[in-house]
Design a protein around this motif. Structure first.
Motif, PDB file in Angstrom:
ATOM      1  N   LEU A  21       0.825  -1.209   0.000  1.00 31.31           N
ATOM      2  CA  LEU A  21       0.000   0.000   0.000  1.00 31.31           C
ATOM      3  C   LEU A  21       0.861   1.262   0.000  1.00 31.31           C
ATOM      4  O   LEU A  21       0.573   2.226  -0.718  1.00 31.31           O
ATOM      5  N   ILE A  22       1.921   1.273   0.802  1.00 35.91           N
ATOM      6  CA  ILE A  22       2.805   2.442   0.840  1.00 35.91           C
ATOM      7  C   ILE A  22       3.492   2.615  -0.501  1.00 35.91           C
ATOM      8  O   ILE A  22       3.589   3.732  -1.016  1.00 35.91           O
ATOM      9  N   LYS A  23       3.979   1.517  -1.080  1.00 37.31           N
ATOM     10  CA  LYS A  23       4.633   1.586  -2.380  1.00 37.31           C
ATOM     11  C   LYS A  23       3.662   2.093  -3.445  1.00 37.31           C
ATOM     12  O   LYS A  23       3.999   2.939  -4.264  1.00 37.31           O
ATOM     13  N   PHE A  24       2.436   1.594  -3.428  1.00 33.06           N
ATOM     14  CA  PHE A  24       1.414   2.040  -4.376  1.00 33.06           C
ATOM     15  C   PHE A  24       1.069   3.507  -4.121  1.00 33.06           C
ATOM     16  O   PHE A  24       0.914   4.288  -5.058  1.00 33.06           O
ATOM     17  N   GLY A  25       0.988   3.883  -2.842  1.00 27.90           N
ATOM     18  CA  GLY A  25       0.687   5.272  -2.492  1.00 27.90           C
ATOM     19  C   GLY A  25       1.764   6.226  -2.965  1.00 27.90           C
ATOM     20  O   GLY A  25       1.472   7.323  -3.445  1.00 27.90           O
ATOM     21  N   LEU A  26       3.032   5.825  -2.849  1.00 33.42           N
ATOM     22  CA  LEU A  26       4.121   6.675  -3.341  1.00 33.42           C
ATOM     23  C   LEU A  26       4.061   6.826  -4.850  1.00 33.42           C
ATOM     24  O   LEU A  26       4.330   7.907  -5.376  1.00 33.42           O
ATOM     25  N   LYS A  27       3.683   5.760  -5.542  1.00 34.91           N
ATOM     26  CA  LYS A  27       3.541   5.853  -6.999  1.00 34.91           C
ATOM     27  C   LYS A  27       2.417   6.811  -7.363  1.00 34.91           C
ATOM     28  O   LYS A  27       2.548   7.616  -8.288  1.00 34.91           O
ATOM     29  N   VAL A  28       1.311   6.736  -6.631  1.00 35.63           N
ATOM     30  CA  VAL A  28       0.176   7.629  -6.901  1.00 35.63           C
ATOM     31  C   VAL A  28       0.559   9.075  -6.614  1.00 35.63           C
ATOM     32  O   VAL A  28       0.262   9.980  -7.404  1.00 35.63           O
ATOM     33  N   ILE A  29       1.226   9.309  -5.499  1.00 36.48           N
ATOM     34  CA  ILE A  29       1.641  10.671  -5.150  1.00 36.48           C
ATOM     35  C   ILE A  29       2.616  11.219  -6.191  1.00 36.48           C
ATOM     36  O   ILE A  29       2.498  12.370  -6.622  1.00 36.48           O
ATOM     37  N   THR A  30       3.569  10.398  -6.633  1.00 34.52           N
ATOM     38  CA  THR A  30       4.511  10.828  -7.664  1.00 34.52           C
ATOM     39  C   THR A  30       3.787  11.150  -8.966  1.00 34.52           C
ATOM     40  O   THR A  30       4.075  12.162  -9.610  1.00 34.52           O
ATOM     41  N   LEU A  31       2.841  10.324  -9.345  1.00 34.40           N
ATOM     42  CA  LEU A  31       2.069  10.566 -10.561  1.00 34.40           C
ATOM     43  C   LEU A  31       1.264  11.857 -10.451  1.00 34.40           C
ATOM     44  O   LEU A  31       1.227  12.658 -11.396  1.00 34.40           O
ATOM     45  N   VAL A  32       0.654  12.101  -9.298  1.00 31.53           N
ATOM     46  CA  VAL A  32      -0.124  13.329  -9.092  1.00 31.53           C
ATOM     47  C   VAL A  32       0.787  14.552  -9.182  1.00 31.53           C
ATOM     48  O   VAL A  32       0.435  15.559  -9.815  1.00 31.53           O
ATOM     49  N   ILE A  33       1.968  14.495  -8.593  1.00 32.85           N
ATOM     50  CA  ILE A  33       2.899  15.632  -8.647  1.00 32.85           C
ATOM     51  C   ILE A  33       3.341  15.897 -10.078  1.00 32.85           C
ATOM     52  O   ILE A  33       3.392  17.050 -10.520  1.00 32.85           O
TER      53      ILE A  33
END
Length: 98
Positions: A21-33
């Motif tokens: 979940l954290i790894k997926f969350g970091l990918k989502v946050i990076t994509l949003v940025i």
């Protein structure tokens, strides 16, 4: 004893799920940025395309010549290049007299 092994297995499974979940969350946050950065860049380029004025660039060349008597003659040559926007929508730098 079995309760301890079951507890360890559950702890490992929970740790793996949290890690995913954290790894997926970091990918989502990076994509949003990245998406926000691209949107802001496109917005700035479309709303204010002339962010800077046309510029000029000077090239300075020093020419050295050794004379027959052993003296040195220096010549300084300056070349100035002025960038002016040209095109169908450009009126900058154009002298339109009637």
């Amino acid at each position: 004893m079995e309760l301890g092994i079951i507890g360890i297995i559950i702890a490992v499974i929970i740790a793996l799920i949290l890690f995913k979940l954290i790894k997926f969350g970091l990918k989502v946050i990076t994509l949003v940025i990245i998406v926000i950065a691209l949107v802001v860049t496109v917005w700035i380029c479309s709303s204010q395309p002339d962010m800077h004025k046309p510029f000029s660039m000077d090239t300075i060349e020093y020419l050295f010549k050794i004379n027959k008597d052993g003296s040195l003659t220096t010549t300084k040559q300056v070349t100035k290049t002025i960038y002016q926007e040209t095109g169908a929508n450009s009126d900058k730098g154009v002298n339109r007299s009637k």
